[in-house]
Motif scaffolding. Structure first.
Motif, PDB file in Angstrom:
ATOM      1  N   SER A 162      39.515  -8.396  20.540  1.00  0.00           N
ATOM      2  CA  SER A 162      39.068  -9.552  19.766  1.00  0.00           C
ATOM      3  C   SER A 162      39.018  -9.229  18.278  1.00  0.00           C
ATOM      4  CB  SER A 162      37.680  -9.995  20.236  1.00  0.00           C
ATOM      5  OG  SER A 162      37.143 -10.965  19.351  1.00  0.00           O
ATOM      6  N   ASN A 163      39.823  -9.955  17.504  1.00  0.00           N
ATOM      7  CA  ASN A 163      39.787  -9.756  16.056  1.00  0.00           C
ATOM      8  C   ASN A 163      38.435 -10.163  15.468  1.00  0.00           C
ATOM      9  OD1 ASN A 163      42.403  -8.919  16.283  1.00  0.00           O
ATOM     10  ND2 ASN A 163      43.321 -10.746  15.362  1.00  0.00           N
ATOM     11  N   THR A 164      37.841 -11.190  16.041  1.00  0.00           N
ATOM     12  CA  THR A 164      36.528 -11.635  15.559  1.00  0.00           C
ATOM     13  C   THR A 164      35.489 -10.548  15.739  1.00  0.00           C
ATOM     14  OG1 THR A 164      37.045 -13.943  16.065  1.00  0.00           O
ATOM     15  CG2 THR A 164      34.717 -13.359  15.832  1.00  0.00           C
ATOM     16  N   GLU A 165      35.490  -9.922  16.937  1.00  0.00           N
ATOM     17  CA  GLU A 165      34.533  -8.843  17.201  1.00  0.00           C
ATOM     18  C   GLU A 165      34.803  -7.651  16.277  1.00  0.00           C
ATOM     19  OE1 GLU A 165      31.920  -8.822  19.065  1.00  0.00           O
ATOM     20  OE2 GLU A 165      32.210 -10.788  19.994  1.00  0.00           O
ATOM     21  N   ALA A 166      36.080  -7.345  16.049  1.00  0.00           N
ATOM     22  CA  ALA A 166      36.416  -6.224  15.164  1.00  0.00           C
ATOM     23  C   ALA A 166      35.960  -6.515  13.733  1.00  0.00           C
ATOM     24  CB  ALA A 166      37.917  -5.956  15.197  1.00  0.00           C
ATOM     25  N   ARG A 167      36.097  -7.777  13.307  1.00  0.00           N
ATOM     26  CA  ARG A 167      35.665  -8.164  11.962  1.00  0.00           C
ATOM     27  C   ARG A 167      34.144  -8.061  11.839  1.00  0.00           C
ATOM     28  NH1 ARG A 167      38.403 -12.267  11.828  1.00  0.00           N
ATOM     29  NH2 ARG A 167      40.114 -11.464  10.557  1.00  0.00           N
ATOM     30  N   ASP A 168      33.450  -8.541  12.873  1.00  0.00           N
ATOM     31  CA  ASP A 168      31.991  -8.454  12.859  1.00  0.00           C
ATOM     32  C   ASP A 168      31.528  -7.006  12.855  1.00  0.00           C
ATOM     33  OD1 ASP A 168      31.872 -11.186  12.870  1.00  0.00           O
ATOM     34  OD2 ASP A 168      31.453 -11.359  15.027  1.00  0.00           O
ATOM     35  N   ASP A 169      32.221  -6.169  13.608  1.00  0.00           N
ATOM     36  CA  ASP A 169      31.847  -4.761  13.668  1.00  0.00           C
ATOM     37  C   ASP A 169      32.023  -4.097  12.304  1.00  0.00           C
ATOM     38  OD1 ASP A 169      30.963  -2.442  15.078  1.00  0.00           O
ATOM     39  OD2 ASP A 169      33.033  -1.730  15.182  1.00  0.00           O
ATOM     40  N   ALA A 207      44.988  -0.771  17.642  1.00  0.00           N
ATOM     41  CA  ALA A 207      43.934  -0.291  16.752  1.00  0.00           C
ATOM     42  C   ALA A 207      43.678  -1.301  15.637  1.00  0.00           C
ATOM     43  CB  ALA A 207      44.320   1.055  16.159  1.00  0.00           C
ATOM     44  N   ALA A 208      42.486  -1.222  15.052  1.00  0.00           N
ATOM     45  CA  ALA A 208      42.101  -2.114  13.969  1.00  0.00           C
ATOM     46  C   ALA A 208      42.279  -1.419  12.632  1.00  0.00           C
ATOM     47  CB  ALA A 208      40.650  -2.538  14.132  1.00  0.00           C
ATOM     48  N   LEU A 209      42.890  -2.136  11.666  1.00  0.00           N
ATOM     49  CA  LEU A 209      43.010  -1.633  10.312  1.00  0.00           C
ATOM     50  C   LEU A 209      41.864  -2.219   9.493  1.00  0.00           C
ATOM     51  CD1 LEU A 209      44.711  -0.014   8.247  1.00  0.00           C
ATOM     52  CD2 LEU A 209      45.909  -2.155   7.733  1.00  0.00           C
ATOM     53  N   VAL A 210      41.032  -1.353   8.938  1.00  0.00           N
ATOM     54  CA  VAL A 210      39.829  -1.777   8.229  1.00  0.00           C
ATOM     55  C   VAL A 210      39.942  -1.409   6.763  1.00  0.00           C
ATOM     56  CG1 VAL A 210      37.330  -1.516   8.057  1.00  0.00           C
ATOM     57  CG2 VAL A 210      38.433  -1.520  10.309  1.00  0.00           C
ATOM     58  N   ALA A 226      35.704  -1.901  25.120  1.00  0.00           N
ATOM     59  CA  ALA A 226      35.051  -2.545  23.976  1.00  0.00           C
ATOM     60  C   ALA A 226      35.667  -3.912  23.691  1.00  0.00           C
ATOM     61  CB  ALA A 226      35.171  -1.657  22.747  1.00  0.00           C
ATOM     62  N   ASP A 227      34.823  -4.895  23.370  1.00  0.00           N
ATOM     63  CA  ASP A 227      35.316  -6.223  22.996  1.00  0.00           C
ATOM     64  C   ASP A 227      36.182  -6.145  21.740  1.00  0.00           C
ATOM     65  OD1 ASP A 227      33.931  -7.349  25.116  1.00  0.00           O
ATOM     66  OD2 ASP A 227      32.165  -7.837  23.885  1.00  0.00           O
ATOM     67  N   GLU A 228      35.837  -5.219  20.847  1.00  0.00           N
ATOM     68  CA  GLU A 228      36.575  -5.088  19.594  1.00  0.00           C
ATOM     69  C   GLU A 228      38.024  -4.635  19.805  1.00  0.00           C
ATOM     70  OE1 GLU A 228      32.226  -4.156  18.725  1.00  0.00           O
ATOM     71  OE2 GLU A 228      33.719  -3.694  20.283  1.00  0.00           O
ATOM     72  N   ALA A 229      38.314  -4.099  21.009  1.00  0.00           N
ATOM     73  CA  ALA A 229      39.665  -3.619  21.286  1.00  0.00           C
ATOM     74  C   ALA A 229      40.672  -4.752  21.381  1.00  0.00           C
ATOM     75  CB  ALA A 229      39.673  -2.797  22.583  1.00  0.00           C
ATOM     76  N   GLY A 259      26.006   0.643   3.366  1.00  0.00           N
ATOM     77  CA  GLY A 259      25.951   0.114   2.012  1.00  0.00           C
ATOM     78  C   GLY A 259      27.303  -0.131   1.381  1.00  0.00           C
ATOM     79  N   GLU A 260      28.315  -0.423   2.195  1.00  0.00           N
ATOM     80  CA  GLU A 260      29.643  -0.702   1.668  1.00  0.00           C
ATOM     81  C   GLU A 260      30.142  -2.045   2.199  1.00  0.00           C
ATOM     82  OE1 GLU A 260      30.784   1.154  -0.575  1.00  0.00           O
ATOM     83  OE2 GLU A 260      29.661   3.013  -0.332  1.00  0.00           O
ATOM     84  N   SER A 261      31.210  -2.560   1.570  1.00  0.00           N
ATOM     85  CA  SER A 261      31.794  -3.833   1.989  1.00  0.00           C
ATOM     86  C   SER A 261      33.097  -3.564   2.721  1.00  0.00           C
ATOM     87  CB  SER A 261      32.043  -4.728   0.758  1.00  0.00           C
ATOM     88  OG  SER A 261      32.645  -5.937   1.151  1.00  0.00           O
ATOM     89  N   LEU A 262      33.049  -3.675   4.060  1.00  0.00           N
ATOM     90  CA  LEU A 262      34.221  -3.397   4.886  1.00  0.00           C
ATOM     91  C   LEU A 262      34.797  -4.696   5.426  1.00  0.00           C
ATOM     92  CD1 LEU A 262      32.878  -0.358   6.966  1.00  0.00           C
ATOM     93  CD2 LEU A 262      33.817  -0.386   4.639  1.00  0.00           C
ATOM     94  N   ASP A 263      36.120  -4.685   5.653  1.00  0.00           N
ATOM     95  CA  ASP A 263      36.765  -5.909   6.113  1.00  0.00           C
ATOM     96  C   ASP A 263      37.895  -5.582   7.088  1.00  0.00           C
ATOM     97  OD1 ASP A 263      37.494  -8.597   6.316  1.00  0.00           O
ATOM     98  OD2 ASP A 263      38.890  -8.451   4.637  1.00  0.00           O
ATOM     99  N   PHE A 264      37.857  -6.232   8.248  1.00  0.00           N
ATOM    100  CA  PHE A 264      38.962  -6.100   9.199  1.00  0.00           C
ATOM    101  C   PHE A 264      40.201  -6.767   8.597  1.00  0.00           C
ATOM    102  CE2 PHE A 264      41.455  -8.315  12.476  1.00  0.00           C
ATOM    103  CZ  PHE A 264      41.892  -7.243  13.236  1.00  0.00           C
ATOM    104  N   LYS A 265      41.344  -6.036   8.553  1.00  0.00           N
ATOM    105  CA  LYS A 265      42.562  -6.593   7.949  1.00  0.00           C
ATOM    106  C   LYS A 265      43.545  -7.126   8.992  1.00  0.00           C
ATOM    107  CE  LYS A 265      43.382  -6.648   4.233  1.00  0.00           C
ATOM    108  NZ  LYS A 265      43.055  -7.687   3.238  1.00  0.00           N
ATOM    109  N   ARG A 266      43.843  -6.316   9.997  1.00  0.00           N
ATOM    110  CA  ARG A 266      44.807  -6.763  11.000  1.00  0.00           C
ATOM    111  C   ARG A 266      44.805  -5.805  12.176  1.00  0.00           C
ATOM    112  NH1 ARG A 266      49.680  -3.741  10.288  1.00  0.00           N
ATOM    113  NH2 ARG A 266      49.756  -2.684   8.254  1.00  0.00           N
TER     114      ARG A 266
END
Length: 484
Positions: A66-73, A95-98, A61-64, A82-89
């Motif tokens: 790329s922080n940009t891809e993880a943020r977009d995902d 792994a991505a912390l969301v 996966a690109d998200e693995a 229906g929620e507001s999610l945000d990639f943190k770090r």
């Protein structure tokens, strides 16, 4: 290994529900009321809201990477539910912390996690859970038990608890004044025996019987005769000490019950064996108590259903160890029982006190809160080890806090009081021995003593006359036995 001992170790599991640690320190030493368990910060489990999730992507996966891809995902999946999610770090594992934005309800969190779990590019998704120290109990007065955890002169017990050592499955006999009912001990108390053969000394209306209840040991001035100088014994009127209950609390007061204190081996079973009453106790009664406690036979007494892995004797008298007491101790040790005794409180050579000078025992001197030999503690080559015994003057907070009763000449209400003495130091070692038996079920009394002594640390203060191997260290001792 006795059949009652189990080697199962209880560990704190990571989960979104955690037991919150008590943080309040109260100055009132009366027993907490029935509502204590409902107090915020007590042992009642509270749900911790999930504020973030951890997403592990598959390697393809690109998200693995790329922080940009993880943020977009995160943004896309948030829109889907229906929620507001945000990639943190990015975590060290990749792994991505969301962040979940506003605190979400349980159903909303499940919806978010389900959206990630349905994605074939996601290897796993888990909540970012909040954890708490596994070893620190939530007992109300635990912050006052400096003897267990303070860096300078505490016995370093929390590290032993963190290794899963609680004393579960281990039996400890407390040969002392018996037991007055206390709710912070009751869950760990098993049936014992009253070995006081003199009805007047027993002060409970009879001689030996199967009831080790402590009716009190108050005395009037001169009631016990005179000393070698012709002075009355006791020199003044005294009130009930509830000594055996205090000792038992240090060993095995219930832990993590949101009240009172915690014992070093707070899941061990403690057995009250009564030998001390008005004017003390006799050698003959103590010999029988040692024998019975360790699983031996005493004529006219039903066998002990809970033979002791450890015996604690916070008692003593003048003179070297007598042959009768030594014989009883030897037999107990040969049955596999570790015998722990107080060194004595006369600021004198322990070699001149009984049973401190007996062989095959662990004789315990007392240290104060600064790590010095306590001013009252006996010393010398007969001492094997030192443990916290405290000093209540001028500050009672420097004593050893444990379970007690408010009754002066009768039974009153349960409470907690700080005492000082080698009587308080010895149960620290008895509790440690209980942790060791649980950790290493096949261990022998000689190995118990050797391990405690070889893993002690130097007293941080001063000791004149000899304090044995040093200050006992529970964590280092358990580590040496292979506990992890």
């Amino acid at each position: 290994m006795r059949g009652s001992r189990r080697t199962r170790i209880s560990l704190l599991a990571a989960a979104t529900t955690a037991a919150l640690l008590g943080t309040g320190v109260t100055t009132v030493l009366a027993a907490p009321g029935p509502d204590a368990a409902a107090t915020p910060g007590a042992s009642v489990a509270k749900a911790v809201p999930t504020e973030r999730i951890i997403v592990g992507y598959t390697a393809r996966a690109d998200e693995a990477t790329s922080n940009t891809e993880a943020r977009d995902d995160a943004r896309d999946k948030g829109e889907d539910v229906g929620e507001s999610l945000d990639f943190k770090r990015r975590l060290g594992t990749g792994a991505a912390l969301v962040d979940l934005g506003d605190k979400l309800g349980t159903k909303d969190v499940k919806d978010v996690m389900a959206a990630y779990a349905a994605d074939p590019d996601v290897a796993y998704v888990v909540p970012d859970t909040r954890m708490y120290a596994a070893a620190a109990p939530d007992d109300t007065y635990y912050p006052r038990q400096w003897d267990l955890f303070e860096d300078r002169a505490g016995m370093n017990v929390p590290g032993a608890w963190a290794k899963g050592a609680t004393g579960e499955g281990v039996n400890v006999s407390v040969i002392d004044t018996g037991y007055v009912n206390h709710s912070d001990l009751a869950a760990n108390v098993v049936s014992g025996y009253d070995f006081i053969s003199d009805a007047w000394m027993a002060q409970d209306g009879g001689g030996r019987d199967s009831d080790p209840a402590d009716p009190g040991d108050w005395m009037n001035r001169g009631e016990c005769g005179t000393d070698r100088n012709g002075q009355p014994v006791p020199a003044r009127d005294t009130n009930n000490s509830w000594h055996g209950t205090h000792v038992a609390g240090t060993i095995a007061a219930s832990g993590n019950n949101a009240k009172g204190v915690t014992g070093i081996a707070h899941r061990a079973k403690v057995q009250p064996v009564r030998v001390l009453g008005k004017c003390g106790g006799t050698t003959a009664d103590i010999i029988d108590a040692i024998t019975w406690s360790s699983g031996g036979t005493v004529q006219g007494v039903t066998g002990n259903p809970y033979p002791a892995d450890v015996i604690n004797m916070s008692l003593g008298g003048g003179g070297a160890c007598d042959a009768g007491t030594q014989s009883a101790i030897n037999a107990a040790v040969n049955r596999g029982t570790t015998v722990v005794v107080a060194a004595g409180n006369s600021n004198a050579n322990a070699a001149n006190f009984n049973p401190a000078s007996c062989k095959n025992v662990i004789a315990v001197a007392a240290a104060d809160r600064q790590g010095n030999r306590a001013v009252y503690s006996n010393y010398g080559s007969a001492v094997d080890i030192t443990a916290p015994g405290g000093e209540t003057s001028p500050n009672t907070a420097d004593g050893i806090l444990s379970t007690l009763n408010s009754g002066t000449r009768g039974i009153g209400s349960e409470n907690y009081v700080a005492y000082q003495g080698t009587s308080m130091a010895a149960p620290h070692i008895a509790g440690l021995a209980a942790l060791m038996y649980q950790t290493s079920p096949g261990i022998t009394p000689a190995q118990i003593e050797s391990a405690i002594k070889s893993n002690a640390r130097p007293l941080p203060g001063t000791c004149s006359g000899g304090c044995g191997a040093g200050l006992a260290d529970a964590t280092t001792t358990l580590s040496a036995l292979g506990a992890r």
